[in-house]
Write an enzyme that holds these catalytic residues in place. Structure first.
Site, PDB file in Angstrom:
ATOM      1  N   ASP A   1       0.813  -1.222   0.000  1.00 20.93           N
ATOM      2  CA  ASP A   1       0.000   0.000   0.000  1.00 20.93           C
ATOM      3  C   ASP A   1       0.843   1.267   0.000  1.00 20.93           C
ATOM      4  O   ASP A   1       0.445   2.278   0.574  1.00 20.93           O
ATOM      5  CB  ASP A   1      -0.969   0.014   1.198  1.00 20.93           C
ATOM      6  CG  ASP A   1      -1.803  -1.249   1.258  1.00 20.93           C
ATOM      7  OD1 ASP A   1      -2.274  -1.674   0.190  1.00 20.93           O
ATOM      8  OD2 ASP A   1      -1.964  -1.810   2.358  1.00 20.93           O
TER       9      ASP A   1
ATOM     10  N   LYS B   1       2.287   2.367  -5.122  1.00 23.29           N
ATOM     11  CA  LYS B   1       3.095   1.996  -6.286  1.00 23.29           C
ATOM     12  C   LYS B   1       2.347   2.268  -7.590  1.00 23.29           C
ATOM     13  O   LYS B   1       2.953   2.643  -8.594  1.00 23.29           O
ATOM     14  CB  LYS B   1       3.454   0.500  -6.227  1.00 23.29           C
ATOM     15  CG  LYS B   1       4.324   0.142  -5.055  1.00 23.29           C
ATOM     16  CD  LYS B   1       4.539  -1.346  -4.940  1.00 23.29           C
ATOM     17  CE  LYS B   1       3.315  -2.125  -4.550  1.00 23.29           C
ATOM     18  NZ  LYS B   1       2.830  -1.905  -3.177  1.00 23.29           N
TER      19      LYS B   1
ATOM     20  N   GLY C   1      -4.114  -4.054  -4.619  1.00 20.12           N
ATOM     21  CA  GLY C   1      -5.094  -3.038  -4.972  1.00 20.12           C
ATOM     22  C   GLY C   1      -4.348  -1.777  -5.332  1.00 20.12           C
ATOM     23  O   GLY C   1      -3.774  -1.118  -4.477  1.00 20.12           O
ATOM     24  N   HIS C   2      -4.276  -1.481  -6.625  1.00 24.27           N
ATOM     25  CA  HIS C   2      -3.529  -0.303  -7.057  1.00 24.27           C
ATOM     26  C   HIS C   2      -4.508   0.809  -7.420  1.00 24.27           C
ATOM     27  O   HIS C   2      -5.326   0.656  -8.319  1.00 24.27           O
ATOM     28  CB  HIS C   2      -2.615  -0.654  -8.238  1.00 24.27           C
ATOM     29  CG  HIS C   2      -1.494  -1.564  -7.839  1.00 24.27           C
ATOM     30  ND1 HIS C   2      -0.678  -2.193  -8.734  1.00 24.27           N
ATOM     31  CD2 HIS C   2      -1.054  -1.931  -6.612  1.00 24.27           C
ATOM     32  CE1 HIS C   2       0.214  -2.914  -8.069  1.00 24.27           C
ATOM     33  NE2 HIS C   2      -0.003  -2.772  -6.793  1.00 24.27           N
TER      34      HIS C   2
ATOM     35  N   GLN D   1       2.190  -5.694  -3.478  1.00 28.20           N
ATOM     36  CA  GLN D   1       2.535  -5.821  -2.056  1.00 28.20           C
ATOM     37  C   GLN D   1       3.886  -5.124  -1.783  1.00 28.20           C
ATOM     38  O   GLN D   1       4.380  -4.409  -2.636  1.00 28.20           O
ATOM     39  CB  GLN D   1       2.589  -7.297  -1.599  1.00 28.20           C
ATOM     40  CG  GLN D   1       1.234  -7.988  -1.566  1.00 28.20           C
ATOM     41  CD  GLN D   1       0.812  -8.557  -2.904  1.00 28.20           C
ATOM     42  OE1 GLN D   1       1.587  -9.169  -3.608  1.00 28.20           O
ATOM     43  NE2 GLN D   1      -0.440  -8.349  -3.262  1.00 28.20           N
TER      44      GLN D   1
HETATM   45  P1  IMP Z   1      -2.508 -12.630   1.273  1.00 30.91           P
HETATM   46  O1  IMP Z   1      -1.551 -12.053   0.294  1.00 30.91           O
HETATM   47  O2  IMP Z   1      -3.942 -12.356   0.955  1.00 30.91           O
HETATM   48  O3  IMP Z   1      -2.242 -14.084   1.540  1.00 30.91           O
HETATM   49  O4  IMP Z   1      -2.254 -11.896   2.670  1.00 30.91           O
HETATM   50  C1  IMP Z   1      -1.026 -12.077   3.416  1.00 30.91           C
HETATM   51  C2  IMP Z   1      -0.630 -10.782   4.100  1.00 30.91           C
HETATM   52  O5  IMP Z   1      -0.253  -9.839   3.128  1.00 30.91           O
HETATM   53  C3  IMP Z   1      -1.740 -10.135   4.918  1.00 30.91           C
HETATM   54  O6  IMP Z   1      -1.162  -9.475   6.022  1.00 30.91           O
HETATM   55  C4  IMP Z   1      -2.307  -9.104   3.963  1.00 30.91           C
HETATM   56  O7  IMP Z   1      -2.939  -8.039   4.636  1.00 30.91           O
HETATM   57  C5  IMP Z   1      -1.046  -8.663   3.254  1.00 30.91           C
HETATM   58  N1  IMP Z   1      -1.308  -8.148   1.901  1.00 30.91           N
HETATM   59  C6  IMP Z   1      -1.574  -8.849   0.790  1.00 30.91           C
HETATM   60  N2  IMP Z   1      -1.740  -8.040  -0.265  1.00 30.91           N
HETATM   61  C7  IMP Z   1      -1.545  -6.790   0.193  1.00 30.91           C
HETATM   62  C8  IMP Z   1      -1.553  -5.511  -0.428  1.00 30.91           C
HETATM   63  O8  IMP Z   1      -1.741  -5.351  -1.635  1.00 30.91           O
HETATM   64  N3  IMP Z   1      -1.311  -4.460   0.393  1.00 30.91           N
HETATM   65  C9  IMP Z   1      -1.056  -4.614   1.713  1.00 30.91           C
HETATM   66  N4  IMP Z   1      -1.016  -5.772   2.320  1.00 30.91           N
HETATM   67  C10 IMP Z   1      -1.267  -6.867   1.577  1.00 30.91           C
END
Ligand code: IMP
Length: 436
Positions: free
Chosen positions: A13, A16, A42-43, A230
């Protein structure tokens, strides 16, 4: 011609999407590549009065003339992509001939999402990871496990029905312990076959060999931008394990996920906010679970793009960002959300940790140690001035310029891009001539 990557240096977040969109517009970028992660990302990109939220399609889709690739390192949710295509097309943005998706991407199925849900409430490690519930972990696990995985190429193959039947039969046995988390539709082979066969048919014109396309492009000197999803602290190998995502989200993941040798990546932008946020569980040394954190959340509108969850907020952690900048090979920082900290009466920056009374400047590998570190802060007086309309470095208050210089020094990388608001225009570029 440079190959540029844009990597998040915190826990995701970092905005990017804005940087990718900006670079795609500023430079002669021909191709934008999404190479890891999935619909968990989520961009958000703001162009004029329009706000676009993208989960799977590269942000380059918003720049006319740019080609967009989704490469083998991605886990792919066809329903989300078809939805995004419909949304973009409805807003006048052509997609069909500007998106190429590798047949090698692994497909997320309903059983992955059901299992993600079940695992998320099953606090095996005492605390939930707090995933985005998009099936990311279970899909990557099946990829590495190999035998129960289905790739996009399978959806358009004549063996698809047989493949689904085999995998569903296996999943029925394997997910016995999570029966209550699954609905009948989650393991209905016929329904899933028909639904995903239709997805495959709709996507077929956009499925193609991205690996060859990309290698041809870099060898022909075209400018490629690699869009990270991420943040580096969520990297499966190098992040705050097990509170991470399931892909290589730091800079080291670009080459493997995209299918391009590292020598073609000549510039790496690291993106970090002037503070820190995190969603989901896991340690966060500089977290401010107090009125300061609340103020940052409200000023920065820190709520998840994908899940709407309020983000945990805290101070800038230079120990963590120095680590991820080095790991990712960053040579230019994009410092985001300067407008947010510009409203705070006081600003802190974590310059070291104390672990059992000893001062350390590395991120501990063990989660139990990271939970126990005590941040050592430098405290800066705030300037409390609106900077959101400033377009040149010299216009910024002296306090802001000192903070930027200090962050550069602590991280070991010059700040080349400063963001003072969500719009493209709210950006101060201080790029070295070579990067232009
Ligand atoms: P997952 O990727 O859904 O398996 O989540 C694993 C961890 O990564 C969790 O703490 C999510 O909140 C975090 N996470 C996954 N995608 C994002 C993102 O795009 N932004 C921020 N945190 C993320």
């Amino acid at each position: 011609m440079p190959g540029t990557s844009v990597i998040g240096l915190q826990w995701g977040d970092e905005a990017k999407g804005k940087i990718v969109d900006l670079l795609a517009e500023q430079f002669q970028v021909a191709i934008v590549v999404r190479y890891q992660g999935g619909a968990n990302a989520g961009h958000t990109v703001v162009i004029g009065r329009e706000t676009y939220k993208l989960h799977q399609i590269p942000s380059g889709i918003l720049t006319p003339g740019v080609m967009n690739l989704i490469t083998p390192g991605v886990v792919f949710n066809p329903a989300v992509v078809l939805d995004e295509i419909a949304g973009l097309t409805g807003r006048g943005i052509p997609v069909a001939d500007r998106l190429l998706i590798s047949p090698r991407v692994h497909v997320v199925f309903p059983w992955h999402i059901a299992e993600d849900r079940a695992l998320n409430t099953d606090k095996i490690v005492g605390e939930s990871i707090g995933t985005t519930l998009r099936g990311i972990g279970p899909c990557y696990r099946d990829k590495y496990g190999r035998l129960a995985a289905i790739r996009l190429g399978d959806l358009v193959s004549q063996h698809f029905r047989e493949r689904i039947e085999q995998v569903v039969a296996f999943k029925r046995r394997a997910l016995e312990g999570y029966r209550e988390a699954l609905t009948a539709e989650d393991l209905d082979a016929e329904l899933i076959y028909r639904t995903y066969r239709d997805y495959g048919a709709q996507l077929a014109p956009m499925i193609g060999d991205t690996t060859t396309y990309l290698l041809d492009a870099v060898e022909a000197d075209r400018h490629v931008l690699y869009e990270g999803a991420q943040g580096s602290l969520l990297d499966i190998d190098h992040g705050t394990f097990p509170f991470v995502t399931s892909s290589n989200s730091s800079g080291v993941g670009v080459s493997a996920g995209a299918g391009v040798p590292g020598r073609w990546i000549t510039k790496v932008y690291g993106v970090a906010k002037a503070y820190t946020t995190r969603v989901g569980g896991g340690p966060f040394p500089t977290e401010q679970d107090n009125p300061t954190g609340h103020q940052i959340r409200e000023l920065g509108r820190e709520y998840g793009t994908t899940t709407g969850r309020p983000r945990r907020c805290g101070w800038f952690d230079a120990v963590a960002v120095r680590y991820t900048a080095r790991l990712s090979g960053v040579d230019g920082l994009a410092l985001m959300m300067l407008d947010v900290v510009s409203h705070l009466p006081e600003i802190r920056v974590c310059v070291a940790y104390e672990l059992d009374g000893e001062r350390i400047t590395h991120v501990p590998s063990q989660i139990e140690d990271l939970r126990r570190v005590v941040p050592v802060y430098e405290t800066w007086p705030g300037w409390q001035q609106d900077v959101s309309q400033m377009t040149r470095l010299e216009q910024l208050p002296a306090g802001a310029r000192r903070l930027i210089a200090r962050i550069s020094e602590l991280v070991g990388v010059p700040v080349e891009i400063l963001s003072v608001g969500p719009a493209r225009s709210q950006t101060i570029l201080d790029l070295p001539p070579a990067a232009r």
